[in-house]
Design an enzyme around this catalytic site. Structure first.
Site, short mmCIF file in Angstrom:
data_model
loop_
_atom_site.label_atom_id
_atom_site.label_comp_id
_atom_site.label_asym_id
_atom_site.label_seq_id
_atom_site.Cartn_x
_atom_site.Cartn_y
_atom_site.Cartn_z
N ARG A 60 0.78 -1.02 -0.13
CA ARG A 60 0.14 -0.03 0.13
C ARG A 60 0.79 1.43 0.24
NH1 ARG A 60 -5.09 -0.76 4.03
NH2 ARG A 60 -6.10 -2.85 2.90
N ASP A 62 1.62 5.40 -0.01
CA ASP A 62 0.53 6.55 0.85
C ASP A 62 0.51 7.38 -0.41
OD1 ASP A 62 0.75 5.12 3.06
OD2 ASP A 62 3.04 6.80 3.37
N TYR A 123 11.86 -0.07 -4.07
CA TYR A 123 12.01 1.73 -3.98
C TYR A 123 12.73 2.04 -4.57
CZ TYR A 123 6.91 1.14 -1.23
OH TYR A 123 5.94 0.88 -0.79
N ARG A 211 10.75 6.92 3.18
CA ARG A 211 10.70 7.96 4.20
C ARG A 211 11.32 8.39 4.73
NH1 ARG A 211 4.80 9.92 3.32
NH2 ARG A 211 5.27 12.24 3.40
#
Length: 283
Positions: A60, A62, A123, A211
């Site tokens: 999932r 953001d 990522y 992040r």
């Protein structure tokens, strides 16, 4: 969603990408626009289904986060799949908005679960440190950092973070969820055009983990923190107010990895187990 597919049904795998700018994340919400909401609506429409499908996703994302290699699944009656499978990709292209695309639709192998069968997610976080800013054509996918960045220092600082750890210091805690993860890769590279890309790969990620890690390492890269600081934050095991969660638009889910077909079910079962770290002194 169970790994067992009901008799008379098939499990369908979707490979897709999206620009997260105008989405309030992946997960369906009642009012806000989401990737899941758009996809489920499109699937129901193009196959003329009486009931909506329910998508399970590998990771999932953001609000504002992009995906190039996202994976999702849903179960479908065999007769519906037989009727629509060869036309589904083209029909979705005509029905979906331009900021989300499905690139592949296929019957998933036995034991496949988009979320739990995955063995890693990769990522990329992209940063530009040119004093003039970021190319306007890339501004939606690259973070501008106003101080020059030392890539070697960031790689040195990232090394102690690799491996299995409790990443509570870099995660937004969720009730009943573990923050233990295995970070397989965290490396920085500057391209010829000056854009610096962090490649971050792990078996799974907790909320805000990528992040937060990027935010901590940027503090090292611009000289505001020493190279041993991110490791000390990790060892402390609690959220540090000095760790800045960077903006979402620089982050893209690039790829999800799965084991060989015969190992999918076992991996899915293993991933559901709540993990703990070995006690001190143990092997």
């Amino acid at each position: 969603m169970s790994d067992e597919v009901e008799p008379g049904h098939v499990r369908v795998r979707l490979d897709l990408s999206y620009d997260g700018k105008d989405f309030s994340g992946w997960a369906k919400q009642r009012v806000l626009r989401t990737v899941q909401g758009e996809l489920e609506s499109a699937l129901r429409t193009v196959m003329r289904l009486p009931e909506p499908v329910e998508l399970t996703v590998a990771g999932r994302t953001d609000a504002g986060v992009h995906a190039r290699g996202q994976v999702a699944q849903f179960d479908l009656a065999e007769e519906v799949w037989a009727e629509h499978h060869d036309k589904l990709l083209r029909r979705l292209a005509g029905r979906l908005p331009h900021d989300v695309r499905v690139w592949k639709v296929a019957e998933a192998p036995e034991g496949f679960n988009a979320r739990f069968s995955a063995i890693w997610r990769r990522y990329a976080y992209r940063v530009g440190d040119h004093q003039g800013g970021v190319d306007p054509l890339r501004r939606g996918h690259v973070l501008w950092h106003q101080w020059p960045l030392d890539v070697d220092a960031m790689n040195e600082a990232a090394a102690p973070l690799l491996g299995e750890h409790d990443f509570a210091a870099y995660c937004k805690k969720r009730e009943g969820a573990t923050t233990i993860r295995t970070l397989q890769q965290l490396s920085w590279e500057r391209a010829e055009d000056g854009i610096i890309t962090a490649t971050v790969r792990a078996d799974a990620f907790c909320h805000n983990m990528v992040r937060s890690l990027v935010g901590a390492l940027l503090h090292v890269g611009d000289g505001h923190r020493s190279t041993d600081w991110p490791g000390k934050v990790l060892a402390a095991g609690v959220r540090d107010s000095s760790v800045h969660v960077v903006k979402p638009h620089g982050l893209t889910l690039e790829e999800v990895g799965y084991p060989a077909d015969e190992l999918l079910a076992a991996r899915s079962k293993e991933a559901r187990n709540m993990r703990t770290l070995p006690a001190a002194g143990c092997c």
